[in-house]
Write a protein that holds these residues in place. Structure first.
Motif, PDB file in Angstrom:
ATOM      1  N   TYR A 117      -4.643  -3.143 -13.310  1.00  0.00           N
ATOM      2  CA  TYR A 117      -4.322  -2.237 -12.210  1.00  0.00           C
ATOM      3  C   TYR A 117      -5.148  -2.641 -10.999  1.00  0.00           C
ATOM      4  O   TYR A 117      -6.304  -3.030 -11.116  1.00  0.00           O
ATOM      5  N   TYR A 118      -4.524  -2.558  -9.864  1.00  0.00           N
ATOM      6  CA  TYR A 118      -5.168  -2.831  -8.571  1.00  0.00           C
ATOM      7  C   TYR A 118      -5.194  -1.509  -7.831  1.00  0.00           C
ATOM      8  O   TYR A 118      -4.162  -0.867  -7.655  1.00  0.00           O
ATOM      9  N   TYR A 119      -6.389  -1.065  -7.410  1.00  0.00           N
ATOM     10  CA  TYR A 119      -6.558   0.273  -6.847  1.00  0.00           C
ATOM     11  C   TYR A 119      -6.659   0.218  -5.332  1.00  0.00           C
ATOM     12  O   TYR A 119      -7.481  -0.496  -4.777  1.00  0.00           O
ATOM     13  N   GLY A 120      -5.833   1.015  -4.663  1.00  0.00           N
ATOM     14  CA  GLY A 120      -5.871   1.122  -3.206  1.00  0.00           C
ATOM     15  C   GLY A 120      -5.351  -0.132  -2.532  1.00  0.00           C
ATOM     16  O   GLY A 120      -4.639  -0.943  -3.112  1.00  0.00           O
ATOM     17  N   GLY A 121      -5.714  -0.305  -1.276  1.00  0.00           N
ATOM     18  CA  GLY A 121      -5.337  -1.500  -0.537  1.00  0.00           C
ATOM     19  C   GLY A 121      -3.883  -1.513  -0.110  1.00  0.00           C
ATOM     20  O   GLY A 121      -3.167  -0.522  -0.193  1.00  0.00           O
ATOM     21  N   ASN A 122      -3.455  -2.675   0.342  1.00  0.00           N
ATOM     22  CA  ASN A 122      -2.081  -2.862   0.804  1.00  0.00           C
ATOM     23  C   ASN A 122      -1.282  -3.505  -0.309  1.00  0.00           C
ATOM     24  O   ASN A 122      -1.474  -4.670  -0.629  1.00  0.00           O
ATOM     25  N   SER A 131      -3.684  -6.894  -1.156  1.00  0.00           N
ATOM     26  CA  SER A 131      -4.890  -7.150  -0.366  1.00  0.00           C
ATOM     27  C   SER A 131      -5.549  -5.829  -0.013  1.00  0.00           C
ATOM     28  O   SER A 131      -4.904  -4.791   0.023  1.00  0.00           O
ATOM     29  N   GLY A 132      -6.850  -5.887   0.256  1.00  0.00           N
ATOM     30  CA  GLY A 132      -7.575  -4.725   0.755  1.00  0.00           C
ATOM     31  C   GLY A 132      -8.002  -3.716  -0.283  1.00  0.00           C
ATOM     32  O   GLY A 132      -8.564  -2.694   0.068  1.00  0.00           O
ATOM     33  N   GLY A 133      -7.781  -3.936  -1.550  1.00  0.00           N
ATOM     34  CA  GLY A 133      -8.174  -2.984  -2.590  1.00  0.00           C
ATOM     35  C   GLY A 133      -9.172  -3.612  -3.538  1.00  0.00           C
ATOM     36  O   GLY A 133      -9.889  -4.545  -3.188  1.00  0.00           O
ATOM     37  N   THR A 134      -9.195  -3.113  -4.761  1.00  0.00           N
ATOM     38  CA  THR A 134     -10.145  -3.605  -5.748  1.00  0.00           C
ATOM     39  C   THR A 134      -9.572  -3.437  -7.146  1.00  0.00           C
ATOM     40  O   THR A 134      -8.689  -2.612  -7.367  1.00  0.00           O
ATOM     41  N   VAL A 135     -10.104  -4.187  -8.093  1.00  0.00           N
ATOM     42  CA  VAL A 135      -9.725  -4.020  -9.489  1.00  0.00           C
ATOM     43  C   VAL A 135     -10.738  -3.136 -10.215  1.00  0.00           C
ATOM     44  O   VAL A 135     -10.565  -2.836 -11.387  1.00  0.00           O
TER      45      VAL A 135
END
Length: 166
Positions: A117-122, A131-135
């Motif tokens: 899952y990739y949290y937040g960002g674009n 881009s712009g989020g975090t794992v």
């Protein structure tokens, strides 16, 4: 001259040693007065500088507090999770992360590949790069996927995995 009459007796001239001692004492008093005046000026300048610094510090702390308060008020406690292929950072269907065998931390193995899952960002549609989020899983936030599944409920660090949102 054992007895002196007021108004009749004239004072004698001071000796050279007495004159030097009086002159030396006068110069010492003047020097002490000058040093005291210099110290008072320095103390006043230091007080003004300290006061200005204190006012500046209070202003900066106030501005930082307002920014933090605004950020806290505007920040959302809800984060959207997107399933990605961690090697390419490309969005894949949510089913890749929700099926398969869990290996911890929001990472699942499906058909020999790991998906996260990739949290937040674009994040965009399936096939686009994120881009712009975090794992890294955000703490204290409610995390939902695009399909509406709640991965984690916010508040006091509680974590509920796999519950469906309605």
């Amino acid at each position: 001259m054992r007895r002196q009459e007021p108004g009749e007796t004239t004072p004698r001239q001071p000796t050279v040693a007495e004159a030097r001692a009086r002159d030396k004492a006068r110069r010492a008093r003047e020097e002490q007065a000058r040093l005291a005046a210099e110290q008072a000026e320095k103390d006043e300048a230091r007080r003004r500088t300290r006061r200005k610094a204190m006012i500046g510090t209070v202003a900066v702390v106030g501005v930082v507090g307002l920014v933090a308060l605004g950020y806290a008020a505007l920040s959302s406690d809800e984060v959207q999770a997107t399933c990605i292929d961690p090697e390419t950072e490309v969005v894949v269907d949510d089913s890749y992360c929700t099926t398969g065998s869990p290996s911890g931390g929001g990472m699942f193995i499906y058909a020999g590949s790991s998906y996260r899952y990739y949290y937040g960002g674009n994040t965009g549609a399936v096939g686009t790069k994120v881009s712009g989020g975090t794992v890294v899983t955000p703490k204290g936030a409610t995390i939902t996927t695009k399909s509406g599944t709640t991965i984690q409920r916010g508040g006091f660090g509680s974590k509920i995995s796999g519950s469906t949102g309605s």
